[in-house]
Design an enzyme around this catalytic site. Structure first.
Site, mmCIF file in Angstrom:
data_model
loop_
_atom_site.group_PDB
_atom_site.id
_atom_site.type_symbol
_atom_site.label_atom_id
_atom_site.label_comp_id
_atom_site.label_asym_id
_atom_site.label_seq_id
_atom_site.Cartn_x
_atom_site.Cartn_y
_atom_site.Cartn_z
ATOM 1 N N ASP A 161 0.836 -1.196 0.000
ATOM 2 C CA ASP A 161 0.000 0.000 0.000
ATOM 3 C C ASP A 161 0.874 1.251 0.000
ATOM 4 O OD1 ASP A 161 -2.645 1.392 0.514
ATOM 5 O OD2 ASP A 161 -1.567 1.960 2.328
ATOM 6 N N GLU B 120 1.693 -0.495 -5.034
ATOM 7 C CA GLU B 120 0.766 0.577 -5.349
ATOM 8 C C GLU B 120 1.662 1.805 -5.516
ATOM 9 O OE1 GLU B 120 -3.303 2.669 -3.671
ATOM 10 O OE2 GLU B 120 -1.710 2.190 -2.251
#
Length: 716
Positions: free
Chosen positions: A342, A378
């Site tokens: 993330d 990401e």
């Protein structure tokens, strides 16, 4: 109680069959107490007197799995110097393998009195916070092996443990929303029939429900609020939270592996649940605030490139060690097969700017365990220069946000989209070729947990996040969505038919694109969040997958009498099978626009045509209103060899895209094959021909309905 010196490594609580070794790092604390917690609310404190390189440690014979514990750090509380030790706060072990309980929000879990953030709060947090748990590391894995599916065979399915399993009618009530549910035959069957090879789980590291959300009657449903990087989230366990969550998670991984499905974890190493200077003191802040967090020039405050209040200090050797230890633990002890990071750009911020050569990437590159699993970035954060799509090191794959945006733009009819769409369809060579990566570095997706579901993407122009309690200010406002003429629910047959066609267009485009496809859970069932594009706090039916009464045979909104053959689920399965069966859709090298040497096939490996059948020119690519083209994929011109060095041959395909608002005639090129068969037509309610597809000759004209896609196949 006997207390032996113990060892400084490994960190955390390590049970060896006779007792437990405890080790914790803190450079800031003068002394640290290990607190053994008892069910009557009392605790036994043991000072960790042995110190090696700021690691305090002790071995306690007779301490068994299931024992709850925490730490108390005695030291300076001077926020303006970045020092926040406070012995009245029971602290979680950063290396805890399991965490028990939940937070009872109140002033006691904060290091300061409400209204006076620079003063010290001496209320005892122990009755109000979570506790670490000693776990039994032994588990019968049997003959478990990672499927180790190569990227060109991979289909990723992003899912939430609870959201995927909460309403499935075949699951017993006690299993719904748990790790055990992932191992249930009904879930495994759905995934395997869908063609899924990798289950990417939204955060399962122990996370915290924010104080603010709890007061609003909401929850941190998504889980991007980690407090334990080694502990499976206890609320997803059906058996208990005194270590049972570890066994249950391992059992789920073992079952998924037996079904041939890899497990990828969405991990949040960029920040923690302790938030900014007004956040609670739960673990890292109380142990050694300045070693774990990036502090501002005024050391009372935190630098924040994540939008969550804090960022971990990526140049700290202790933070880097913790992250690498965590990654290795989940691979070696929990048998997971990869990670999606993330806000991964934050991990690259060794100093301020995003640096692809930062220490974190160096450590991953040389690690013999972590470097061998799937690593997905990401590739952005909210800091300056944080959008880094295409800029991660060669070992990494990336969520391709540019793919998502371009495919959405094409099908909603944006001008001047064709050229970029062609690049995204063929693997985004502009992003990945220069650094030696290949099409498989691109994780292609149209939707994910963050944003509209696929059904909402074609049903809403605007976000509708009122249920989140932020006056619809939260969530992305530029969604590249199109409601097909009506905002939200509609009973107009024309609108519903167009929405279903657009949904099939997105699924088909995803499966026909070079790279690695990723589906978002429930999109194959038409899942809706009623226009909410930021359901992070919605732990309810709004965000859960709403399974039909008969998940194997869901009704088709366009044709309820013909449910199985005409369902979106059946179409998604068919597209996944088409991709699986044909290597021309999952090439390991980029197209090069020329014939393959040593063959008698003079056709190039790829060719682009206008609807009129002429090869695309520079003017055609740049035409503002051009929204249609055909692309020829030559199955006889696959340049990469098979696993034993053999030539790979496949059927050839002609993909026809009509993203315009009008029906268009497409000419079948005359020099690229004499006879073709229609194998996909998104204008049909079922999306694929129910019997033998229509035969098409070179030079024939096909009429494609507005906003539709047709695929022709020619045998090798």
């Amino acid at each position: 109680m006997q207390v032996w010196p113990g060892q400084a490594y490994p960190l955390g609580a390590t049970y060896d069959g006779a007792g437990t070794n405890f080790a914790v790092f803190s450079e800031a604390a003068r002394r640290i107490e290990l607190c053994l917690l008892h069910d009557d609310g009392s605790e036994t404190a043991v000072e960790l007197r042995e110190t090696d390189a700021f690691v305090r440690h002790a071995y306690l014979p007779g301490i068994m799995p299931g024992q709850r514990y925490g730490f108390r750090a005695h030291g300076a509380y001077v926020p303006e110097r970045g020092q926040r030790c406070n012995s009245s706060k029971l602290l979680l072990d950063p290396y805890a393998r399991a965490i028990s309980g939940r937070i009872d929000w109140g002033e006691a879990v904060y290091g300061y009195p409400f209204g006076a953030p620079d003063k010290r709060n001496d209320l005892d947090s122990a009755p109000h916070t979570m506790s670490s748990v000693v776990v039994n590391p032994y588990f019968d894995w049997g003959d478990d092996r990672s499927p180790r599916t190569e990227y060109h065979h991979t289909v990723i399915y992003e899912a939430h443990v609870k959201g995927l399993t909460m309403t499935h009618p075949a699951l017993p009530d006690e299993l719904r929303g748990t790790y055990a549910a992932l191992a249930h035959p009904a879930i495994l069957e759905h995934l395997t029939e869908l063609g899924v090879t990798a289950l990417e789980l939204m955060p399962v590291h122990q996370f915290v429900n924010d104080h603010r959300l709890v007061e609003m009657g909401l929850n941190n449903y998504w889980g991007y609020n980690t407090i334990g990087f080694f502990a499976p989230h206890n609320a997803y366990a059906s058996w208990g939270d005194r270590g049972q969550q570890v066994l249950e998670f391992k059992s789920a991984v073992r079952a998924l592996h037996q079904a041939g499905i890899e497990v990828i974890l969405d991990v949040v190493y960029n920040h923690t649940a302790e938030g900014n200077h007004l956040g609670p003191t739960l673990s890292f802040r109380g142990l050694d605030n300045a070693s774990y967090y990036r502090l501002a020039d005024d050391r009372r405050y935190y630098m924040d490139t994540t939008g969550t209040g804090n960022s971990l200090l990526m140049r700290s050797p202790h933070v880097l060690q913790m992250i690498m230890d965590s990654l290795r633990y989940w691979v070696t002890e929990m048998h997971v097969d990869g990670f999606r990071f993330d806000l991964a750009a934050t991990l690259a911020r060794q100093f301020h700017e995003v640096d692809r050569l930062s220490s974190f990437f160096d450590l991953v590159q040389q690690d013999p365990v972590v470097s061998q699993v799937k690593l997905i970035a990401e590739p952005w954060d909210v800091g300056e220069g944080g959008y880094q799509v295409g800029n991660f090191p060669p070992l990494w794959t990336e969520w391709n946000g540019k793919y998502r945006d371009t495919v959405r733009d094409l099908w909603r009819g944006e001008p001047r989209t064709l050229a970029e769409f062609a690049g995204r369809l063929t693997g985004s060579s502009d992003l990945y070729q220069d650094d030696g990566r290949r099409p498989l570095a691109s994780i292609n997706f149209v939707t994910c947990h963050d944003g509209f579901t696929l059904r909402d993407l074609v049903s809403y122009n605007e976000k509708h996040n009122d249920a989140n309690g932020e006056d619809n200010r939260d969530g992305e406002s530029h969604n590249r969505s199109w409601n097909c003429g009506v905002e939200g629910d509609s009973d107009e047959p024309g609108v519903l038919g167009l929405r279903d066609r657009q949904t099939r267009n997105f699924i088909a485009t995803l499966m026909l694109s070079q790279g690695v496809p990723m589906l978002s859970h429930g999109d194959e069932l038409g899942r809706t969040q009623n226009g909410n594009n930021n359901a992070y706090c919605q732990d309810s039916e709004l965000a859960w997958v709403r399974w039909p009464e008969n998940p194997k045979n869901p009704k088709n909104p366009e044709n309820p009498e013909n449910s199985e053959k005409g369902s979106l689920l059946a179409f998604t399965r068919a597209m996944a099978r088409l991709r699986r069966d044909h290597p021309v859709f999952r090439r390991r090298r980029f197209f090069h626009g020329r014939p393959v040497e040593g063959t008698h096939d003079e056709l190039t490996d790829i060719a682009w045509f206008t609807p009129e059948g002429g090869e695309m020119t520079r003017d055609d690519w740049g035409a503002a209103q051009a929204r249609a083209l055909s692309v020829f994929l030559n199955g006889n011109a696959i340049s990469e060899p098979g696993p034993r060095g053999e030539r790979i041959f496949d059927d050839s395909f002609l993909l026809m895209f009509n993203a315009s608002p009008d029906a268009l005639e497409f000419l079948v090129p005359v020099n690229h094959g004499r006879q073709w068969e229609v194998v996909v037509d998104t204008a049909l309610p079922e999306g694929v021909p129910l019997g033998t597809g229509a035969k098409v000759q070179a030079g024939d004209r096909l009429t494609l309905l507005d906003r539709s896609l047709t695929v022709l196949q020619r045998p090798a």
